[in-house]
Design an enzyme around this catalytic site. Sequence first.
Site, PDB file in Angstrom:
ATOM      1  N   GLU A 192       1.012  -1.295  -0.121  1.00  0.00           N
ATOM      2  CA  GLU A 192       0.154  -0.107  -0.004  1.00  0.00           C
ATOM      3  C   GLU A 192       0.922   1.229   0.229  1.00  0.00           C
ATOM      4  O   GLU A 192       1.387   1.771   1.189  1.00  0.00           O
ATOM      5  CB  GLU A 192      -0.944  -0.056   1.329  1.00  0.00           C
ATOM      6  CG  GLU A 192      -2.109   1.039   1.218  1.00  0.00           C
ATOM      7  CD  GLU A 192      -1.427   2.356   1.632  1.00  0.00           C
ATOM      8  OE1 GLU A 192      -1.205   3.038   0.723  1.00  0.00           O
ATOM      9  OE2 GLU A 192      -1.829   2.731   2.836  1.00  0.00           O
ATOM     10  N   GLU A 201       5.525  11.047  -1.847  1.00  0.00           N
ATOM     11  CA  GLU A 201       6.180  10.368  -1.170  1.00  0.00           C
ATOM     12  C   GLU A 201       7.115   9.381  -1.896  1.00  0.00           C
ATOM     13  O   GLU A 201       8.122   8.758  -1.503  1.00  0.00           O
ATOM     14  CB  GLU A 201       5.449   9.554  -0.017  1.00  0.00           C
ATOM     15  CG  GLU A 201       4.742  10.399   1.009  1.00  0.00           C
ATOM     16  CD  GLU A 201       3.944   9.541   2.035  1.00  0.00           C
ATOM     17  OE1 GLU A 201       4.434   8.324   2.396  1.00  0.00           O
ATOM     18  OE2 GLU A 201       3.298  10.059   2.876  1.00  0.00           O
TER      19      GLU A 201
HETATM   20  N1  GJV Z   1      11.319  -0.450   2.730  1.00  0.00           N
HETATM   21  C1  GJV Z   1      10.427  -0.953   3.642  1.00  0.00           C
HETATM   22  N2  GJV Z   1       9.366  -0.132   4.273  1.00  0.00           N
HETATM   23  C2  GJV Z   1       8.865   0.947   3.664  1.00  0.00           C
HETATM   24  C3  GJV Z   1       9.527   1.600   2.416  1.00  0.00           C
HETATM   25  C4  GJV Z   1      10.713   0.607   1.985  1.00  0.00           C
HETATM   26  N3  GJV Z   1      11.468   1.040   0.804  1.00  0.00           N
HETATM   27  N4  GJV Z   1       8.905   2.627   2.114  1.00  0.00           N
HETATM   28  C5  GJV Z   1       7.982   2.616   2.909  1.00  0.00           C
HETATM   29  N5  GJV Z   1       8.059   1.795   4.057  1.00  0.00           N
HETATM   30  N6  GJV Z   1       0.875   4.588   1.425  1.00  0.00           N
HETATM   31  N7  GJV Z   1       2.050   6.430   1.528  1.00  0.00           N
HETATM   32  C6  GJV Z   1       7.073   1.672   5.212  1.00  0.00           C
HETATM   33  C7  GJV Z   1       6.850   2.736   5.911  1.00  0.00           C
HETATM   34  O1  GJV Z   1       7.925   2.689   7.162  1.00  0.00           O
HETATM   35  C8  GJV Z   1       5.531   2.553   6.481  1.00  0.00           C
HETATM   36  O2  GJV Z   1       5.660   1.652   7.650  1.00  0.00           O
HETATM   37  C9  GJV Z   1       4.854   1.947   5.381  1.00  0.00           C
HETATM   38  O3  GJV Z   1       5.868   1.326   4.574  1.00  0.00           O
HETATM   39  C10 GJV Z   1       4.101   3.158   4.473  1.00  0.00           C
HETATM   40  C11 GJV Z   1       2.784   2.769   4.125  1.00  0.00           C
HETATM   41  C12 GJV Z   1       1.855   3.785   3.934  1.00  0.00           C
HETATM   42  N8  GJV Z   1       2.491   4.763   3.108  1.00  0.00           N
HETATM   43  C13 GJV Z   1       1.800   5.477   2.016  1.00  0.00           C
END
Ligand code: GJV
Length: 415
Positions: A192, A201
């Site tokens: 997601e 983002e």
């Molecule tokens: N690697 C691991 N976790 C991630 C990464 C990545 N490259 N990018 C984001 N997250 N829908 N805009 C994790 C982040 O820490 C958070 O817990 C979740 O993914 C975001 C999900 C919702 N954000 C969004």
Amino acid sequence: MEDQLEDLVPPEEYVVLWSFPGRCSEEQLSISKGDRLIVHGKITSEWWWAELRGVFGYVPASYLRQGTTEEEEEEDAWQDDEYYFTYGALNLHLEMLSDKSRTETYRRVIVNNSTSLHRKVVMDLGCGTGIMSLFCAQLAQPAVVYAVEASSMVEHTKKLVKQNECEEVITVLQGRAEEIQLPEQVDVLVSEWMGNCLVFEFMVESVLLARDRWLREGGTMWPSSAALTLVPCQAHRYYAEKMAFWEKPYGLDFTPLQPLALQEFFSKPKFSHLMEPGDRLASPADVICLDMHTLQVADLEVMQGEFQFQVEKSGVFHGFTAWFSVYFKSLEEGGATVELNTGPDSEPTHWKQTLFMLDEPITVHAASRISGTITLRRNPVWRRHLTVTLHWDISCLAQEAATCQAGTKSFPMWR
Ligand code: GJV
């Protein structure tokens, strides 16, 4: 100047942490977040003598941090520390989990595909508290779910997996998707990743990189595709609150503040807008469509779409409202696709909609056309940010030709 000389230090580069509107009269520099300046003198512990683009002046020392090498700078452009820090707290996870429309849609995808998920290898990228992985483990029988999370929330995710007796199936991996190692390729990559205006983002980049590395040939992406939707709209309430307000507050003329209001309230998009059904001036249209199986990281730099709206009723054209939908294709040939729609006709989500206000309202009439383009340009330095540029052309009925107008406006989000 005499005593300043004593405090001269070898020139050193510093980066501005927060903007500061310096006062010219006190020889202060006006600095903006992200500016790089050269510090020439540490005059007091609070005030340093610095140079920015050839101009010298005092700056508050606490607003600066030491400059970095180019490599560190690149890292910084992602603002990853800050980004993952915010996901270390419950706040955002609560917001996402409380969003029933979002969370239930992902659950529905898993339920609908539970038979096909049997013995499949799944990656849940950015698992957060692990909700999708838990759905997967409890509602289907995958061989394994790799739940990848970079923020410190991952510590708790491990506990939740244990607490819900899913540790046989779910392997929680701590780290960034770009860096983690998996023992095998995956059949399904679920994530997601969507932000405001779909891509804000740019977590989508992580998803694409993980896809290229870990999704097996012919594997499935969830979401499988995404669309950004746009509609020209009225926004009487917002316009009244932020702009018309200055016309006569308490019987006084405050209109000299309107240019300031324009800058402060309408130069950036309004997140968390809930467009009312009566506000649309035309039928919404998809302007940008992404295929998650073929989309490339380089495609994210500039994304452009075109539109041609037929105005359906006379009204005031205040701006454009945007939202997105994502689609989850079935693992089975011919199976039903699941849609998550964040538009005004669907159950509200935590993304709500995004409103882009024009500088000035334009009266439009039924049967006029609003055509133009939307461009999403990724910031070359601040990689999680983008600028949305809208260009519009209003062509009206012949007798009103004089009111035809065209315009262009760019909206930074947030740089
Ligand atoms: N690697 C691991 N976790 C991630 C990464 C990545 N490259 N990018 C984001 N997250 N829908 N805009 C994790 C982040 O820490 C958070 O817990 C979740 O993914 C975001 C999900 C919702 N954000 C969004």
